[in-house]
Scaffold this active site. Structure first.
Site: not given
Length: 310
Positions: A10, A93-94, A118, A203, A252
């Site tokens: 992102q 991440s994503l 998510r 996170h 995660q």
């Protein structure tokens, strides 16, 4: 050269991303069509003709970035730069979901729906304005962990969330605690401390409600063994076992993105070339600061692929 493929997270989103790929490669256009069908809406129109504010919403940005990455991956495959030439995949991440879809562990449709879930779950985990994230520049990860410990007050959370490169670590948590961390970091010699324009503190343990949602969502989809090992964010090492991947994707949500260590791991295992597949060039910049021995190419448009062919 030993190659790895990495996929952005992102912040890389931009109106118009992937449009030239879709206009040039039918295989890339098919990815956007598949994502539109999976979500039951024209996400592609939002990406190409919408406004930046709507695209930046977490539940839109996450599947949109994945769609763009997979479109770029399909174009690379058409031009002979496929998965068979890669030793590892990884994502920030994503981007880990994009990496798994590229490696055949998840279908594009399942990945789109998982990322929509998510994004919504992460946004809803903490009320807007309660959480924050900040990039601390010029301090290493261990120092930032100390900063976070010092900044956390009674009942407030702040954690080192993203270990991006040797001079950039992101903290995440309650807004007041993150702001305290910025001041403490400056006192410890940080070059800059910048609050990030995000709508939730990703996170960190405040994402526990989102982790529970994702555990349920991931149980409902099939995860195959990836064709290429995934260097997982929270492990900073290669994994191929589907059950382990499922567990790590849940971990995660609250865990640190160990990007610096992930790149170091790939370099230690022979990687000398990395393609950043999708929107933006942020990961390429990080990689160059982590491992000068690795050459990077950002691949998000037909012109980028033409450069690789020349």
């Amino acid at each position: 050269m030993t190659r790895a493929l990495v996929f952005p997270g992102q912040g890389a989103q931009a109106i118009g991303m992937g449009k030239a790929l879709a206009e040039t490669y039918p295989e890339a256009k098919a990815v956007f069509d598949e994502v539109d069908d999976a979500l039951g809406e024209k996400l592609s129109a939002m990406i190409w003709e919408g406004d930046a504010e709507t695209l930046t919403l977490t539940q839109n940005a996450q599947p949109a970035l994945m769609a763009t990455s997979l479109a770029a991956m399909r174009a690379l495959e058409v031009e002979g730069f496929g998965l068979d030439q890669a030793a590892f995949v990884a994502g920030h991440s994503l981007g880990e979901y994009s990496a798994l879809a590229a490696a055949g562990a998840l279908t594009v449709a399942d990945t789109a729906r998982l990322l929509r879930t998510r994004g919504l779950a992460m946004q809803q985990a903490v009320p807007v304005g309660v959480g924050a994230m900040a990039a601390l520049l010029g301090l290493d990860f261990e120092t930032v962990k100390e900063v976070a410990l010092e900044a956390a007050a009674e009942g407030e959370v702040v954690q080192a969330a993203n270990d991006n490169d040797p001079g950039q670590v992101v903290v995440s948590g309650h807004k007041a605690a993150v702001e305290r961390a910025c001041e403490i970091a400056k006192a410890k010699g940080a070059k800059r401390a910048v609050l990030l324009p995000v709508s939730a503190p990703f996170h960190c343990v405040l994402m526990e409600p989102a982790a529970k949602v994702m555990a349920e969502a991931l149980e409902a989809v099939e995860i195959l063994t990836p064709k290429v090992p995934l260097v997982a964010n929270v492990r900073a090492a290669a994994v191929t076992d589907s059950a382990e991947i499922r567990a790590l994707l849940v971990e995660q949500v609250m865990g640190s993105v160990r990007w610096r260590e992930s790149v170091t791991y790939m370099a230690a295992n022979g990687v000398t070339e990395i393609f950043e597949v999708g929107a933006g060039k942020a990961l390429s910049g990080m990689i160059r600061r982590i491992e000068k021995s690795i050459t990077c190419s950002a691949v998000g448009a037909p012109a980028d692929i033409e450069k690789l062919k020349s």
